[in-house]
Each structure stands twice: as structure tokens, then as C-alpha cells.
Design a protein around this motif. Structure first.
Motif, PDB file in Angstrom:
ATOM      1  N   UNK A 172       0.816  -1.220   0.000  1.00 35.30           N
ATOM      2  CA  UNK A 172       0.000   0.000   0.000  1.00 35.30           C
ATOM      3  C   UNK A 172       0.851   1.273   0.000  1.00 35.30           C
ATOM      4  N   UNK A 173       2.162   1.114  -0.158  1.00 30.87           N
ATOM      5  CA  UNK A 173       3.179   2.196  -0.167  1.00 30.87           C
ATOM      6  C   UNK A 173       3.047   3.134   1.032  1.00 30.87           C
ATOM      7  N   UNK A 174       2.681   2.596   2.180  1.00 30.17           N
ATOM      8  CA  UNK A 174       2.680   3.401   3.393  1.00 30.17           C
ATOM      9  C   UNK A 174       4.067   3.355   4.025  1.00 30.17           C
ATOM     10  N   UNK A 175       4.587   4.515   4.385  1.00 23.24           N
ATOM     11  CA  UNK A 175       5.903   4.587   4.992  1.00 23.24           C
ATOM     12  C   UNK A 175       6.637   5.826   4.528  1.00 23.24           C
ATOM     13  N   UNK A 176       7.967   5.724   4.454  1.00 18.36           N
ATOM     14  CA  UNK A 176       8.760   6.868   4.009  1.00 18.36           C
ATOM     15  C   UNK A 176       9.993   6.394   3.256  1.00 18.36           C
ATOM     16  N   UNK A 177      10.454   7.225   2.341  1.00 23.25           N
ATOM     17  CA  UNK A 177      11.694   6.948   1.616  1.00 23.25           C
ATOM     18  C   UNK A 177      12.579   8.189   1.677  1.00 23.25           C
ATOM     19  N   UNK A 178      13.890   7.961   1.762  1.00 21.89           N
ATOM     20  CA  UNK A 178      14.846   9.053   1.885  1.00 21.89           C
ATOM     21  C   UNK A 178      15.725   9.106   0.643  1.00 21.89           C
ATOM     22  N   UNK A 179      15.779  10.277   0.027  1.00 20.54           N
ATOM     23  CA  UNK A 179      16.518  10.445  -1.227  1.00 20.54           C
ATOM     24  C   UNK A 179      17.915  10.998  -0.966  1.00 20.54           C
ATOM     25  N   UNK A 180      18.853  10.513  -1.766  1.00 22.15           N
ATOM     26  CA  UNK A 180      20.232  10.994  -1.701  1.00 22.15           C
ATOM     27  C   UNK A 180      20.418  12.073  -2.770  1.00 22.15           C
ATOM     28  N   UNK A 181      21.153  13.129  -2.441  1.00 21.93           N
ATOM     29  CA  UNK A 181      21.368  14.203  -3.403  1.00 21.93           C
ATOM     30  C   UNK A 181      20.319  15.281  -3.288  1.00 21.93           C
ATOM     31  N   UNK A 182      20.357  16.238  -4.212  1.00 21.63           N
ATOM     32  CA  UNK A 182      19.394  17.331  -4.175  1.00 21.63           C
ATOM     33  C   UNK A 182      19.549  18.239  -5.372  1.00 21.63           C
ATOM     34  N   UNK A 183      19.038  19.456  -5.243  1.00 21.15           N
ATOM     35  CA  UNK A 183      19.141  20.433  -6.329  1.00 21.15           C
ATOM     36  C   UNK A 183      19.276  21.821  -5.730  1.00 21.15           C
ATOM     37  N   UNK A 184      19.667  22.771  -6.573  1.00 24.69           N
ATOM     38  CA  UNK A 184      19.921  24.124  -6.103  1.00 24.69           C
ATOM     39  C   UNK A 184      19.242  25.142  -7.006  1.00 24.69           C
ATOM     40  N   UNK A 185      18.540  26.080  -6.388  1.00 24.71           N
ATOM     41  CA  UNK A 185      17.955  27.207  -7.099  1.00 24.71           C
ATOM     42  C   UNK A 185      18.917  28.385  -6.964  1.00 24.71           C
ATOM     43  N   UNK A 186      19.331  28.967  -8.090  1.00 28.92           N
ATOM     44  CA  UNK A 186      20.347  30.017  -8.063  1.00 28.92           C
ATOM     45  C   UNK A 186      19.872  31.270  -8.784  1.00 28.92           C
ATOM     46  N   UNK A 187      20.279  32.409  -8.235  1.00 27.74           N
ATOM     47  CA  UNK A 187      20.018  33.708  -8.857  1.00 27.74           C
ATOM     48  C   UNK A 187      21.239  34.581  -8.605  1.00 27.74           C
ATOM     49  N   UNK A 188      22.048  34.788  -9.647  1.00 25.88           N
ATOM     50  CA  UNK A 188      23.290  35.528  -9.490  1.00 25.88           C
ATOM     51  C   UNK A 188      24.212  34.835  -8.511  1.00 25.88           C
ATOM     52  N   UNK A 189      24.653  35.579  -7.489  1.00 21.32           N
ATOM     53  CA  UNK A 189      25.539  34.986  -6.482  1.00 21.32           C
ATOM     54  C   UNK A 189      24.771  34.419  -5.284  1.00 21.32           C
ATOM     55  N   UNK A 190      23.448  34.379  -5.388  1.00 25.81           N
ATOM     56  CA  UNK A 190      22.614  33.791  -4.334  1.00 25.81           C
ATOM     57  C   UNK A 190      22.200  32.378  -4.731  1.00 25.81           C
ATOM     58  N   UNK A 191      22.059  31.519  -3.734  1.00 28.29           N
ATOM     59  CA  UNK A 191      21.638  30.153  -4.032  1.00 28.29           C
ATOM     60  C   UNK A 191      20.893  29.516  -2.869  1.00 28.29           C
ATOM     61  N   UNK A 192      19.961  28.625  -3.190  1.00 26.51           N
ATOM     62  CA  UNK A 192      19.201  27.891  -2.175  1.00 26.51           C
ATOM     63  C   UNK A 192      19.355  26.393  -2.451  1.00 26.51           C
ATOM     64  N   UNK A 193      20.246  25.701  -1.729  1.00 25.21           N
ATOM     65  CA  UNK A 193      20.356  24.251  -1.891  1.00 25.21           C
ATOM     66  C   UNK A 193      19.203  23.533  -1.193  1.00 25.21           C
TER      67      UNK A 193
END
Length: 214
Positions: A101-122
Motif C-alpha cells: 500500500x506504499x505506506x511509509x517513508x523513503x529518503x533520497x540521496x542528493x538534491x538540487x539548487x535554485x540560483x540567482x546571481x551569487x545567491x543560491x538555495x540548496x
């Protein structure tokens, strides 16, 4: 009449103490058996297997990509996360999930970054919780509820399973933190409740649980 009936039962039990004792033990036994069955059924229906491998992909919506483009914000993969076109691909290495029933949780490795000029949000350390319908993540080093989704559509995949949610919606905390960190102003700021992507996840277990049938 009730008094007479109760008095009769008391007299019968007094005259036959062994019968009364056997009936008491029988009642206790039945109650214990019912409790055991309920506990067993609860445990059997919530068999979550430890995850060995899998993937979580975010397929970003055209409207969200347009919003980012208009604000000159770019998206790149970090910590092993991969961006291709509108897709952000992340590997899954941990978690607990019931494949039926896919009840539970999964944890992902890695991520992504939103960038604007010299600012960034990982954005990384994503955890998909199907019971709460939430995705949690570290957003610019603050761990918070990143997005929500409705009941996922699930399917078996061998001993594991996969599921998808067609609408991943940003939370207010996430939109505020991302907009502030990127310095977005006015109509360029992200709005709470915005649908950003579809969510596709798959998971294969390290070990499997054998449930009783029949």
C-alpha cells in the motif's frame, strides 16, 4: 424478574463452583484470543520493509519553470542529484515502506539548487512520507516541510513498488525561505500553494516480510 434471574444465576454458580470457574476461564481465554488476533492483524497489515534502492524524480511543471525563468532563477543538481530538462533525479537508499500500500517513508540521496546571481538555495535530504502526504527537506540548511501531495497512485514492481503523485505543492515556509534567500521581490516571489512538479518514486527492499494468507 431481573432480580429473580440474577438470583438464580448466583444460586446456580454457588451450587456448581467448578462450572462457574470454567465459564470464567473460558471467557478470559476468548478475550485473550480476540486481542491476540487484533494485534496480529494490525502487525500483518503494517509490514514495512527496509529499502535497499530506488529513485525519486520530480518532473517540474511548465508553469513553475516559466516562473523561475522569468525571475532568472536556474536549477542545477547537487550532491549527486541530476537535472535533465524538466526532471530532477534523485537516488533512494534508505527508508521503510509497505509495498502493498506504499505506506511509509523513503529518503533520497542528493538534491538540487535554485540560483540567482551569487545567491543560491540548496535543497537536499528529501524525505517522502506517504502517510502524511508530505515531502520534508533541508532548504538552505533549515529542515522543514517542503511540499505536500494527495494520496499517491501505487503499483507493485517485483518485491517492491512504485508510486506517483501528480501535484506536489510548495508549503508557505518553503516559499518564504526560498524567496527571501534568493532576494525575490514583488510578483517574482514564489507563492504558497503553487504546484511545482509531479512526484515519481520507486523502492526495492533489502528484505521482505511474508504475510499469512488463508
Amino acid at each position: 424478574r431481573t432480580w429473580r434471574r440474577n438470583r438464580k444465576v448466583e444460586m446456580t454458580n454457588a451450587q456448581h463452583p467448578d462450572r462457574a470457574q470454567r465459564w470464567t476461564l473460558f471467557s478470559i481465554g476468548i478475550a485473550a484470543m480476540l486481542v491476540s488476533l487484533l494485534l496480529f492483524a494490525s502487525a500483518a497489515s503494517a509490514a514495512r520493509d527496509p529499502i535497499a534502492s530506488g529513485a525519486t524524480d520530480l518532473h517540474m511543471k511548465k508553469g513553475f519553470l516559466r516562473k523561475l525563468s522569468n525571475a532568472a532563477v536556474t536549477v542545477t543538481g547537487i550532491r549527486g542529484g541530476v537535472t535533465t530538462g524538466n526532471k530532477i533525479g534523485l537516488d533512494v537508499t534508505e527508508g521503510m515502506l509497505d509495498p502493498t500500500n506504499v505506506e511509509g517513508h523513503i529518503e533520497a540521496k542528493g538534491g538540487f539548487k535554485l540560483s540567482l546571481g551569487n545567491r543560491g538555495v540548496p535543497i537536499y535530504n528529501l524525505t517522502v512520507n506517504t502517510v502524511k502526504g508530505s515531502v520534508y527537506a533541508s532548504v538552505a540548511k533549515a529542515h522543514l516541510q517542503f511540499a505536500t501531495f494527495a494520496d499517491p497512485i501505487a503499483a507493485r514492481e517485483g518485491f517492491g513498488s512504485n508510486f506517483k503523485a501528480t501535484k506536489l505543492v510548495l508549503t508557505e515556509k518553503a516559499t518564504r525561505r526560498i524567496s527571501n534567500k534568493l532576494g525575490l521581490k514583488g510578483n517574482k516571489r514564489l507563492n504558497p500553494g503553487r504546484v511545482i512538479s509531479n512526484l515519481y518514486s520507486s523502492a526495492q527492499p533489502k528484505t521482505v516480510t511474508i504475510l499469512p494468507q488463508g
